[in-house]
Every structure is written in C-alpha cells, then in structure tokens.
Design a protein around this motif. Sequence first.
Motif, mmCIF file in Angstrom:
data_model
loop_
_atom_site.group_PDB
_atom_site.id
_atom_site.type_symbol
_atom_site.label_atom_id
_atom_site.label_comp_id
_atom_site.label_asym_id
_atom_site.label_seq_id
_atom_site.Cartn_x
_atom_site.Cartn_y
_atom_site.Cartn_z
ATOM 1 N N ALA A 461 0.838 -1.206 0.000
ATOM 2 C CA ALA A 461 0.000 0.000 0.000
ATOM 3 C C ALA A 461 0.874 1.258 0.000
ATOM 4 C CB ALA A 461 -0.930 -0.017 1.209
ATOM 5 N N GLN A 462 1.934 1.239 0.797
ATOM 6 C CA GLN A 462 2.824 2.402 0.849
ATOM 7 C C GLN A 462 3.563 2.595 -0.469
ATOM 8 O OE1 GLN A 462 5.057 1.252 4.307
ATOM 9 N NE2 GLN A 462 3.817 2.496 5.692
ATOM 10 N N LEU A 463 4.037 1.487 -1.054
ATOM 11 C CA LEU A 463 4.718 1.574 -2.339
ATOM 12 C C LEU A 463 3.758 2.085 -3.415
ATOM 13 C CD1 LEU A 463 7.164 1.090 -4.150
ATOM 14 C CD2 LEU A 463 6.468 -1.316 -4.345
ATOM 15 N N ASP A 464 2.515 1.685 -3.329
ATOM 16 C CA ASP A 464 1.498 2.152 -4.269
ATOM 17 C C ASP A 464 1.413 3.679 -4.238
ATOM 18 O OD1 ASP A 464 -0.209 1.368 -6.264
ATOM 19 O OD2 ASP A 464 -1.895 0.921 -4.944
ATOM 20 N N GLY A 465 1.362 4.229 -3.039
ATOM 21 C CA GLY A 465 1.277 5.672 -2.902
ATOM 22 C C GLY A 465 2.517 6.373 -3.435
ATOM 23 N N TYR A 466 3.681 5.773 -3.195
ATOM 24 C CA TYR A 466 4.935 6.348 -3.669
ATOM 25 C C TYR A 466 4.991 6.338 -5.196
ATOM 26 C CZ TYR A 466 10.023 7.206 -3.700
ATOM 27 O OH TYR A 466 11.279 7.728 -3.901
ATOM 28 N N LEU A 467 4.594 5.214 -5.800
ATOM 29 C CA LEU A 467 4.584 5.110 -7.263
ATOM 30 C C LEU A 467 3.575 6.076 -7.874
ATOM 31 C CD1 LEU A 467 4.772 1.219 -7.637
ATOM 32 C CD2 LEU A 467 6.621 2.870 -8.041
ATOM 33 N N ASP A 468 2.450 6.244 -7.205
ATOM 34 C CA ASP A 468 1.437 7.163 -7.705
ATOM 35 C C ASP A 468 1.982 8.593 -7.717
ATOM 36 O OD1 ASP A 468 -1.372 7.493 -8.566
ATOM 37 O OD2 ASP A 468 -1.517 8.725 -6.769
ATOM 38 N N ARG A 469 2.702 8.953 -6.665
ATOM 39 C CA ARG A 469 3.279 10.294 -6.584
ATOM 40 C C ARG A 469 4.323 10.515 -7.666
ATOM 41 N NH1 ARG A 469 7.098 12.105 -2.676
ATOM 42 N NH2 ARG A 469 6.784 10.193 -1.479
ATOM 43 N N LEU A 470 5.050 9.444 -8.034
ATOM 44 C CA LEU A 470 6.101 9.542 -9.047
ATOM 45 C C LEU A 470 5.592 9.285 -10.456
ATOM 46 C CD1 LEU A 470 8.875 7.529 -7.154
ATOM 47 C CD2 LEU A 470 8.809 10.006 -7.481
ATOM 48 N N SER A 471 4.317 8.905 -10.581
ATOM 49 C CA SER A 471 3.712 8.550 -11.880
ATOM 50 C C SER A 471 4.452 7.382 -12.525
ATOM 51 C CB SER A 471 3.706 9.759 -12.828
ATOM 52 O OG SER A 471 2.952 10.812 -12.283
ATOM 53 N N LEU A 472 4.776 6.356 -11.730
ATOM 54 C CA LEU A 472 5.443 5.149 -12.221
ATOM 55 C C LEU A 472 4.467 3.980 -12.144
ATOM 56 C CD1 LEU A 472 8.977 5.471 -10.566
ATOM 57 C CD2 LEU A 472 8.362 5.927 -12.945
ATOM 58 N N THR A 473 4.662 3.003 -13.018
ATOM 59 C CA THR A 473 3.729 1.871 -13.091
ATOM 60 C C THR A 473 4.213 0.661 -12.313
ATOM 61 O OG1 THR A 473 4.772 1.137 -15.146
ATOM 62 C CG2 THR A 473 2.879 2.622 -15.336
ATOM 63 N N THR A 474 5.475 0.603 -11.945
ATOM 64 C CA THR A 474 6.000 -0.560 -11.236
ATOM 65 C C THR A 474 7.130 -0.133 -10.318
ATOM 66 O OG1 THR A 474 6.802 -2.838 -11.505
ATOM 67 C CG2 THR A 474 7.721 -1.163 -12.979
ATOM 68 N N GLY A 475 7.464 -1.007 -9.373
ATOM 69 C CA GLY A 475 8.521 -0.703 -8.427
ATOM 70 C C GLY A 475 8.985 -1.958 -7.718
ATOM 71 N N VAL A 476 9.790 -1.764 -6.660
ATOM 72 C CA VAL A 476 10.361 -2.881 -5.921
ATOM 73 C C VAL A 476 10.109 -2.672 -4.429
ATOM 74 C CG1 VAL A 476 12.478 -4.129 -5.325
ATOM 75 C CG2 VAL A 476 12.165 -3.206 -7.644
ATOM 76 N N LEU A 477 9.629 -3.702 -3.771
ATOM 77 C CA LEU A 477 9.469 -3.701 -2.320
ATOM 78 C C LEU A 477 10.484 -4.668 -1.728
ATOM 79 C CD1 LEU A 477 7.948 -3.008 0.324
ATOM 80 C CD2 LEU A 477 6.353 -4.873 -0.225
ATOM 81 N N VAL A 478 11.378 -4.150 -0.859
ATOM 82 C CA VAL A 478 12.378 -4.991 -0.205
ATOM 83 C C VAL A 478 11.978 -5.132 1.259
ATOM 84 C CG1 VAL A 478 14.819 -5.276 0.367
ATOM 85 C CG2 VAL A 478 14.159 -4.120 -1.761
ATOM 86 N N ILE A 479 11.834 -6.379 1.715
ATOM 87 C CA ILE A 479 11.463 -6.642 3.108
ATOM 88 C C ILE A 479 12.620 -7.375 3.786
ATOM 89 C CG2 ILE A 479 9.860 -7.810 4.660
ATOM 90 C CD1 ILE A 479 7.706 -7.509 2.525
ATOM 91 N N PHE A 480 13.226 -6.725 4.765
ATOM 92 C CA PHE A 480 14.300 -7.340 5.542
ATOM 93 C C PHE A 480 13.693 -8.038 6.756
ATOM 94 C CE2 PHE A 480 16.520 -3.865 3.376
ATOM 95 C CZ PHE A 480 17.621 -4.542 2.865
ATOM 96 N N ASP A 481 14.068 -9.297 6.957
ATOM 97 C CA ASP A 481 13.524 -10.101 8.059
ATOM 98 C C ASP A 481 14.500 -10.062 9.236
ATOM 99 O OD1 ASP A 481 12.257 -11.899 9.703
ATOM 100 O OD2 ASP A 481 11.791 -13.320 8.088
ATOM 101 N N ARG A 482 14.130 -9.327 10.300
ATOM 102 C CA ARG A 482 14.991 -9.223 11.481
ATOM 103 C C ARG A 482 14.467 -10.072 12.650
ATOM 104 N NH1 ARG A 482 18.458 -4.768 11.836
ATOM 105 N NH2 ARG A 482 19.240 -5.888 13.651
ATOM 106 N N ARG A 483 13.545 -10.989 12.387
ATOM 107 C CA ARG A 483 12.995 -11.823 13.454
ATOM 108 C C ARG A 483 13.977 -12.932 13.825
ATOM 109 N NH1 ARG A 483 8.259 -14.679 11.153
ATOM 110 N NH2 ARG A 483 9.728 -14.812 9.410
#
Length: 511
Positions: A461-483
Amino acid sequence: MLPPTPRLPEARALIEMDRYFVVHAPRQTGKTTALEALASELTAEGDIAALMFSCERAKSAGDDYAAAEEILLKSLRQAAEWSGWPEELLPPDSCPQAPAGTRFDSALTEWCRRSPRRVVLLMDEIDGLQGNSMVSILSQLRDGHNSRPKGRPFPASVVLCGLRDVRDYKVACGGDADRSNPISPFNIVTKSLRLGDFTAGQIGELYGQHTEATGQEFTEDAVGRVFELTQGQPWLVNALAHEIIIEMGVTGAVTAGQVDEAKERLIRARATHLDALVARLHEPRVKRVMEPVVAGSFPEVDPTFSDALSYVRDLGLVKQKPPLEVANPIYREVVLRVLGDPAEQYVMADPRSFVMRDGRFDLERLLREFVVFWREHGEVLIQQENYHEAACQIILMAYLHRLVNGGGQLDREYAAGTKRLDVLVRWPYAGPDGERLVQREALELKVWRAGKEDPLAEGLAQLDGYLDRLSLTTGVLVIFDRRPEAPPWNRRGAFDLATTPSGRQVTVLRA
C-alpha cells in the motif's frame, strides 16, 4: 549578503529593555554576522557601547575558570581595540586584582563605571566555555545582573550567542533543564531567539544581488531547486552558488540541473561544514534521535528524550517542527552516505557492468547481485553497524550508492514513524535518436521485526502511494527479516511478484 539585523527583529527590542537573552542557531547560519551588524548599529547611534567578542579561545582552559577569565578579558579588550573605539569607551587594559572566579565580574563593573554610555555585551561562541568555566562566568553574569537595581554598574544587556538553547546550558552546568532553580545562572535569561533559515524569497533576493552586480541570472527553477535542496540553510545556499559560479565556472544563466550537479560536488567533497555536522552522528544524544529517523521507527520517548531532541534540533540536523525528519535533502543524503561508508567498502562489483547496451541501468541484475552480497556479508555488517536498528536500510543504501552514483543519482526519503525508507534511482541515458532520457526506478524498504506481522500488505500500500506520486507503473518492495525465526542467511533473497491495491505489478525481495 542579506541585511543581517532584520533576521533578529526581537533582539533590538530586548536590548532596549535591558534584557539578558540567548541567540542560538546551527553553525554557519549567520549568527555572528547578524550580531556584529547589530552591535555596530547600536554603537553608531551614540547612546550605547555595544561590543561583540568571541569566547572560543577560552575552550582551551577547560575547567580552569581562572585561565578562562584571563582569556575572556584579553579577548574583550582586543575586540574593543580592533573596533576603533575612542579610549573612554574601552574596557580596562589589565586584569583586575580580584580572586579567581570574580575577575570577569569585577572587570565588567569597572568598565561600566567608567563608560559614558550604556554597555551592551554580545558574547559569541559561548559554547566554547567548558564545565566549571561556564558555571563561573555565567554565575558572575547572574550576580552582576541582580545587583544592578542596587546601583552597581554592570552591562545593561548581555547576549549569549552559540549553538545551544538555554536548556542545554543548564544541563552543561549540572542542572535540570526542566526545573526552575533560583540559584541557576539562567534565571536571568528573558528569552531565547533562534536565527531562522532563509525563505525562498530571501534566496531569490540574495541571488538577485549577484545578478545586479554581474548580470548573471539564476533561473526561477534554479532558485526553487536551491530552496528544495537546502530548505534555506544559509551555508548551503551560499555554498551551492559558490560551487556553480566559482568552482564549476558557469557563466550563463544558472539552471536547476547545474544546482543538482553542484549539490553532488559538495557532498562528494564533504565540505568542512558537512563534515563537522556528520561528526556528531555517533554522539549518544544524536544517535538516539537519528537512528529511529533513519529506520523509520518511532523513537522511545522518556523524560530525557526531549533534551536529546532539543540538542539535535539546535545542531540543525532535524527540522524544528514535527514530523521528525532530517532538516533538508542534502543533509538527508549526507547522513546515509556517511553511515553507509563502512559497508560500501565491502562492495566489489564493477558499477560499469550494470549499464545495459541501450544505456539504461540494470536494476534487476543489481538486486540479484545484492542477494549474493547480503548472504555473504549481511550478518557481519549488521553486527558492525552502530545504528543497529537501521542497519539493513543503511547497508542496502551503501550498496546502491556504490553502484548507481557513478552515472546516476539516488533520492532518499525517510522520517521517524513512517516504518519505511523510499528510494528513487534516476539514471540518465541517450535515447535511440540521441535525445536525453532519464530512467526512474522506485524502491521501498521495510523491516519485519520480532513480534510484528508480515509487513507485505502495508508495504504494498505504501509503495502504491509512492509510485502514484512519481507517476510510475511498477517498483520494488524490499522486506528485511529481522525476526529470530527468520530463514538462515544462505536461504535469504527470495523474489516474488505481487499486486498493489491499485493493480500495479511490483517485485518483492525478501532479504
């Protein structure tokens, strides 16, 4: 140079009311210039002898308050002599015969007794006083201030000028910043004034003076870009113009693109002002505030946090008002570059190998290479990183910077409480017909912490908002697992495709 005294409109009124007060602001914002101009104006009017002098040399005295007194009195006399004042306005030319701890007080009393004018004292670099020396000098000022109603000659007004607000002087003297203390040397301070940064209009006025003098213009876009990058920090505003005109040798109208180039040159050169600022990053009080800013987490707030936050704001590292974020984009970039420098030394890949035949940057390959790097070095680098909470973000930023910065740029957005770090890769290249194009790639960094739910949905959802602000159609979500239950290091780095709430197809990397 902008007219300095209008930047401190309240100072003259406080001096006319015979008040003692503090002027504070980060380094290189024009405090000294503004107060020097104010002192000159007041003295020229004929009723006041306003003297500004620096306490910086007294730093070498440390806790030796007798030595600090001697240094300050010598600095005081020198400043008066260099001002060109007539003899009757000058302070005593020899140290008074008085016990240590009272000589500064005695000298000021003797000066004010002899002076035909009201004396106003502006003490610059008051931060130079250390420990017992600071307590002694400020206590003597307090004693003289409180004796004035009894007829004792003493400066009508005293201005303490430095980096810090009154709260931090209280702490430095062993007091409680949040409690009233009737014997504190600070209960005489009427007000604390902070010298503000330039507005966009003031930057235009400043650069307009250059245009009037030389005919060289700054385009409207260039002025806007300077304000965007600096948020009006005076040293940065001047440094960018100096870099463009003197170092880069630009002779025509200055453009926004040249402002961006000057910004990169300043950061790479790590000019003195920037170095002095980032040297503070590992101080405990600074780290306590800056680590959650970089990590995007909420700071642990307790009764002492406000003092740390006040200190970091006084340094100019973060904005004066919420939300808690770095003061301007240049500082924001410098902070991550400095924190990531140790990790960057581990990156052996050749940046040129990521440039494709058509001139674009191969982000997909960079991410695959990062997975190999992360499996091999991630655990060690996290343990070595002083900003442990933000270690994953810092390490990936270092990797990206090493491989992108040779031909492109990284724009980073982060703030406390956002739970993410947004990155935009901008890579210029030539199109099929030789036209200049810019490839843009957006990444969002999230951390899965112990006891928390998988941040995938929130990240999409957050990446969606960021891409919308930049007028981009795709992006990358990186999730670091610190558990603690995260997969073994040799199994990390899985790629997947996911769909954002608005239907964008994005890449998910779980590191």
